[in-house]
Design a protein around this motif. Structure first.
Motif, PDB file in Angstrom:
ATOM      1  N   ILE A 252      43.430  96.328 100.588  1.00  0.00           N
ATOM      2  CA  ILE A 252      43.744  94.901 100.748  1.00  0.00           C
ATOM      3  C   ILE A 252      43.857  94.494 102.218  1.00  0.00           C
ATOM      4  CG2 ILE A 252      44.825  94.517  98.509  1.00  0.00           C
ATOM      5  CD1 ILE A 252      46.913  95.349 101.535  1.00  0.00           C
ATOM      6  N   VAL A 253      44.021  95.470 103.114  1.00  0.00           N
ATOM      7  CA  VAL A 253      44.166  95.110 104.526  1.00  0.00           C
ATOM      8  C   VAL A 253      42.947  94.333 105.009  1.00  0.00           C
ATOM      9  CG1 VAL A 253      44.190  96.058 106.859  1.00  0.00           C
ATOM     10  CG2 VAL A 253      45.798  96.909 105.160  1.00  0.00           C
ATOM     11  N   THR A 254      41.761  94.855 104.676  1.00  0.00           N
ATOM     12  CA  THR A 254      40.559  94.129 105.138  1.00  0.00           C
ATOM     13  C   THR A 254      40.369  92.840 104.346  1.00  0.00           C
ATOM     14  OG1 THR A 254      39.362  95.654 103.704  1.00  0.00           O
ATOM     15  CG2 THR A 254      39.267  96.065 106.064  1.00  0.00           C
ATOM     16  N   LEU A 255      40.848  92.866 103.111  1.00  0.00           N
ATOM     17  CA  LEU A 255      40.770  91.637 102.300  1.00  0.00           C
ATOM     18  C   LEU A 255      41.603  90.539 102.936  1.00  0.00           C
ATOM     19  CD1 LEU A 255      39.790  90.401  99.585  1.00  0.00           C
ATOM     20  CD2 LEU A 255      41.921  91.233  98.579  1.00  0.00           C
ATOM     21  N   PHE A 256      42.809  90.891 103.413  1.00  0.00           N
ATOM     22  CA  PHE A 256      43.672  89.908 104.076  1.00  0.00           C
ATOM     23  C   PHE A 256      42.979  89.329 105.300  1.00  0.00           C
ATOM     24  CE2 PHE A 256      47.678  92.180 102.404  1.00  0.00           C
ATOM     25  CZ  PHE A 256      47.703  91.365 101.295  1.00  0.00           C
ATOM     26  N   GLU A 257      42.441  90.218 106.128  1.00  0.00           N
ATOM     27  CA  GLU A 257      41.812  89.757 107.360  1.00  0.00           C
ATOM     28  C   GLU A 257      40.712  88.754 107.042  1.00  0.00           C
ATOM     29  OE1 GLU A 257      39.798  92.731 109.715  1.00  0.00           O
ATOM     30  OE2 GLU A 257      40.529  91.770 111.550  1.00  0.00           O
ATOM     31  N   GLN A 258      39.966  89.073 105.988  1.00  0.00           N
ATOM     32  CA  GLN A 258      38.819  88.224 105.632  1.00  0.00           C
ATOM     33  C   GLN A 258      39.270  86.911 104.991  1.00  0.00           C
ATOM     34  OE1 GLN A 258      36.310  90.387 102.763  1.00  0.00           O
ATOM     35  NE2 GLN A 258      36.563  88.616 101.412  1.00  0.00           N
ATOM     36  N   GLU A 259      40.244  86.966 104.108  1.00  0.00           N
ATOM     37  CA  GLU A 259      40.635  85.764 103.354  1.00  0.00           C
ATOM     38  C   GLU A 259      41.660  84.917 104.091  1.00  0.00           C
ATOM     39  OE1 GLU A 259      39.215  84.662 100.662  1.00  0.00           O
ATOM     40  OE2 GLU A 259      37.891  86.407 100.590  1.00  0.00           O
ATOM     41  N   LEU A 260      42.591  85.556 104.811  1.00  0.00           N
ATOM     42  CA  LEU A 260      43.691  84.800 105.442  1.00  0.00           C
ATOM     43  C   LEU A 260      43.493  84.700 106.951  1.00  0.00           C
ATOM     44  CD1 LEU A 260      46.668  86.312 103.419  1.00  0.00           C
ATOM     45  CD2 LEU A 260      45.284  84.288 102.913  1.00  0.00           C
ATOM     46  N   GLU A 261      42.472  85.335 107.457  1.00  0.00           N
ATOM     47  CA  GLU A 261      42.095  85.226 108.871  1.00  0.00           C
ATOM     48  C   GLU A 261      43.254  85.494 109.818  1.00  0.00           C
ATOM     49  OE1 GLU A 261      40.609  81.354 108.535  1.00  0.00           O
ATOM     50  OE2 GLU A 261      38.696  81.973 107.681  1.00  0.00           O
ATOM     51  N   SER A 262      44.075  86.484 109.490  1.00  0.00           N
ATOM     52  CA  SER A 262      45.088  86.920 110.459  1.00  0.00           C
ATOM     53  C   SER A 262      45.099  88.447 110.502  1.00  0.00           C
ATOM     54  CB  SER A 262      46.468  86.369 110.080  1.00  0.00           C
ATOM     55  OG  SER A 262      46.721  86.590 108.715  1.00  0.00           O
ATOM     56  N   LYS A 263      45.724  88.964 111.553  1.00  0.00           N
ATOM     57  CA  LYS A 263      45.752  90.406 111.751  1.00  0.00           C
ATOM     58  C   LYS A 263      46.900  91.034 110.958  1.00  0.00           C
ATOM     59  CE  LYS A 263      42.290  91.845 114.057  1.00  0.00           C
ATOM     60  NZ  LYS A 263      41.445  92.916 113.454  1.00  0.00           N
ATOM     61  N   ILE A 264      46.789  92.325 110.761  1.00  0.00           N
ATOM     62  CA  ILE A 264      47.769  93.050 109.950  1.00  0.00           C
ATOM     63  C   ILE A 264      48.457  94.097 110.822  1.00  0.00           C
ATOM     64  CG2 ILE A 264      48.064  94.626 108.008  1.00  0.00           C
ATOM     65  CD1 ILE A 264      45.047  92.294 108.170  1.00  0.00           C
ATOM     66  N   ILE A 265      49.786  94.133 110.736  1.00  0.00           N
ATOM     67  CA  ILE A 265      50.550  95.156 111.453  1.00  0.00           C
ATOM     68  C   ILE A 265      51.143  96.120 110.437  1.00  0.00           C
ATOM     69  CG2 ILE A 265      52.466  95.605 113.030  1.00  0.00           C
ATOM     70  CD1 ILE A 265      50.061  94.065 114.220  1.00  0.00           C
ATOM     71  N   LEU A 266      50.824  97.394 110.626  1.00  0.00           N
ATOM     72  CA  LEU A 266      51.260  98.412 109.673  1.00  0.00           C
ATOM     73  C   LEU A 266      52.431  99.205 110.246  1.00  0.00           C
ATOM     74  CD1 LEU A 266      47.635  99.442 108.731  1.00  0.00           C
ATOM     75  CD2 LEU A 266      49.235  98.218 107.241  1.00  0.00           C
TER      76      LEU A 266
END
Lengths: 463, 463
Positions: free
Chosen positions: A407-421
């Motif tokens: 889902i990390v790449t899904l978030f980037e693509q759909e919500l256009e923001s970066k992910i911090i793990l």
């Protein structure tokens, strides 16, 4: 700001008890027999968000299991953090290898966890880790320390490929709009070596079926004269790696990004004790792709593993049968630039191509996800780094993770923001294995660290 | 002598009903869950022998399941026939592939069996076939046609390796003394092509276990870095055959008797339709050792088949795990002069030798038996041949069977007499498979043919 430590100290008993309560629910999304428990868990998560102080908490229906949403909006002008987690867990089997029942959490002190660790399926992956965020929010709201807006999205299908998530994201773009996505579903190198996962491997997961004769046959009457689907499947699986343990599927490596010598040297600085690694797993040798070390093989290199295999007679005693069918579940871990759908396609084409005469082969795609990399100069990463410095007293190490969070790449693509793990688990937590556990020290350290992230991210967003 | 036909005609309904009754008992010796049913079946067999007219019927205790004994001694000076059969059956799984419940026998007419066939586990292997002998005895006693002494020995562990039989034979040599041993636990070529099995393959059955890491691992965190026991097992199994499908175990073929061109040419005279064979199994090609045809591959050549394999996650959905262990059940069919214990030893030594670093391998011997050949000039074979001529109107074809009846060689060794394998089943009976069945025509033909064997064997014994 005054440390969250005092609030945590005053409430840690309750923080632990609340998590134990959540862990008693067997929310196994892969097994339909547990669907009621999964739904009950969604309700429990909603209650936890309300108790922490969230507004507009909703158990959102999907085609599959619900997604629990909650938010605290202080001011539309302020930055917004979206927290993601999942309340579903892996199946616990083999159950007989657990020292205590997987859904009856117990606290045991270990050498690594003198303060005690919570043993239960989901303790680390991911109930314990997302619940840190719920308790961190409780602290910030109760103590009036929340510097920005926050949204929670907790799903119940992560362990089965987040099948309903994409549609939910597309349908809720505005509600989920944010400036940064915060996830704790990874680990750190060690208690005294904080780390932030900057890369994740992708995944393509398939199930294969090999069919020989149209019925099970007596191995005496037919043995040696017809293709045995198990022997054939074994030969086909064996052929997927060459003598250097490189995957033989044509096109598999085409888009793989080879890391520079510099990058590999940086990675090599992360402490790693091969002897301790082998000892912990009770193996006499590691095994993997020629030309790469263990920490590269499980992080920056793609792999192919059989996750399950079955066929023929597997009960007690002996049955002299040539089965009609044999099956395997096979997953491939992918690295940046490999596309999981393309890999599934090249696997399927190749596996069908190498089927010998005398059998028929079918490949069923399960699910997949793309690999991901976080740039370490992003303010989200910088804010997280400073938060760790506050609570661990040292700068965290950027780390490539071998696991996949599709889902990390899904978030980037759909919500256009970066992910911090921001992961607070340890490799030794035994996630997906018997005796999964999560250190109470790690749990509380996470609750303590998270508020600092909110603070620094808000500050950095301003300027 | 007057044909047994009239007696059979008068009683065939009852003969069928009695067999159906016996088939309703799920005497699965491989599964301890059915132990009570196996014991009940032993009792039912004893009752059947008493009803047929046997004296001194006894359900003899053993370390395992009992052996049912019964006899009819007319005169110690007369020759004695020892009939062997087994009342235990193979497990029925996969149960969902049965058209009717395996232990609720039904009669269905088929193209091959216009008079109807009895569908049930054990119908052909071996309840139906040993019960022919019980009914043939009933006829001979009722009609005063028994020309010699007869002894019955019916065991309940044939499908699990006849583990208690050897001790029983050693302990009962006098009671079991005989001039010929008669067994119906094999097939014939076709309804219009009677055949007598003159050779049987031996068997070595083992179970292997491959152990990698000491616990199941997350394939994301460890994938590519440690040996996956399933992938390793697949590679090890694949390596057991070369590109010509010859078995690669050193020493495996050392003692194999190569048949002469003449013998192979004789065998080739048995009718065989490759297209029909493939069509019946719904396969596009046969598969086996280079240089041999199908009828040789499944009869005069040794083989290695995986009968069962399991490891990792085999439930619904997907689990990204590297399992700690993987298992397989492997059986080897042997030909005359191969010793099953030696083969088990060379397999074990080889399998342990090819285990790669990073895993541990253990091999557990299950059971085995020697191959066997009956000389066709023996009076037992001659008597059987004449019996078939009486009831089929043609001379039976001597045939090599691919299956194993380990006890055949045990009998020869312990009781020092020859074994005659008068099989009335067909390859299409689907023994060890779903929808096992036995033609009513075959059942009655067996009952009709057996008394002629007694007559000719007694005559020939006189000289």
């Amino acid at each position: 700001m005054p440390s969250p430590g005092s609030y945590i100290a005053a409430h840690k008993e309750r923080f632990v008890q609340e998590l134990l309560q959540l862990l008693r629910l067997p929310s196994i999304s892969a097994d339909p027999a547990f669907s009621q428990d999964v739904l009950e868990t969604a309700g429990a998560v909603a209650q936890a968000l309300i108790h922490a102080g969230c507004d507009n908490v909703e158990v959102c229906d999907t085609e599959g299991y619900p997604i629990v949403y909650g938010e605290k909006i202080l001011d539309p002008e302020l930055p917004t953090v979206l927290v993601y987690g999942h309340y579903d867990v892996q199946p616990p089997d083999p159950v007989d290898l657990w020292d205590s029942p997987p859904f009856e959490p117990v606290i045991r002190e270990t050498e690594l966890h003198p303060e005690g660790a919570i043993y239960a399926r989901g303790a680390s992956d991911d109930k314990g880790q997302f619940y840190m965020h719920v308790k961190a929010l409780e602290y910030m709201i109760r103590e009036n320390k929340l510097p920005c807006n926050v949204k929670f999205m907790v799903e119940g299908e992560e362990e089965v490929g987040s099948v309903s998530l994409e549609e939910f994201l597309k349908a809720n773009r505005d509600r989920l709009s944010n400036d940064i996505i915060l996830i704790s579903d990874t680990g750190m190198i060690a208690r005294d070596i904080p780390s932030i996962t900057t890369g994740l491997r992708g995944l393509s997961y398939v199930e294969v079926e090999v069919t020989g004769p149209n019925r099970d046959l007596h191995s005496g009457l037919y043995g040696g004269a017809v293709a045995n689907p198990i022997n054939v499947l074994a030969k086909m699986i064996a052929s997927l790696h060459d003598e250097n343990n490189r995957i033989t599927i044509p096109g598999f490596y085409d888009k793989v990004v080879e890391l520079s010598r510099e990058e590999r040297e940086l990675m090599a600085e992360a402490p790693f004790d091969l002897e301790a690694y082998k000892k912990a797993l009770d193996i006499d040798a590691v095994h993997g792709e020629a030309g790469y070390v263990t920490n590269e093989r499980n992080a920056i290199r793609p792999t192919l593993d059989v996750n399950g295999i079955w066929g023929g007679y597997t009960g007690e005693g002996a049955k002299t049968v040539i089965p009609s069918k044999a099956y395997a579940k096979i997953s491939m871990r992918l690295v940046p630039n490999q596309d999981w759908r393309e890999i599934m396609d090249v696997f399927t084409a190749h596996f069908e191509k190498i089927a010998p005469p005398g059998v028929r082969v079918s490949v069923k795609p399960h699910h997949g996800g793309q690999a991901y990399v976080t740039p370490i100069d992003h303010i989200g990463y910088q804010a997280a780094s400073k938060a760790y410095e506050e609570t661990f007293g040292k700068t965290p190490v950027p780390q490539r993770g071998g696991g996949s969070i599709p889902i990390v790449t899904l978030f980037e693509q759909e919500l256009e923001s970066k992910i911090i793990l921001m992961g607070f688990g340890l490799d030794s937590d035994a996630i997906h294995s018997p005796n999964e556990h999560f250190g109470i020290w790690n749990y509380l350290k996470g609750i303590e660290t998270i508020p600092y992230f909110y603070r620094y991210f808000t500050e950095m967003s301003r300027g």
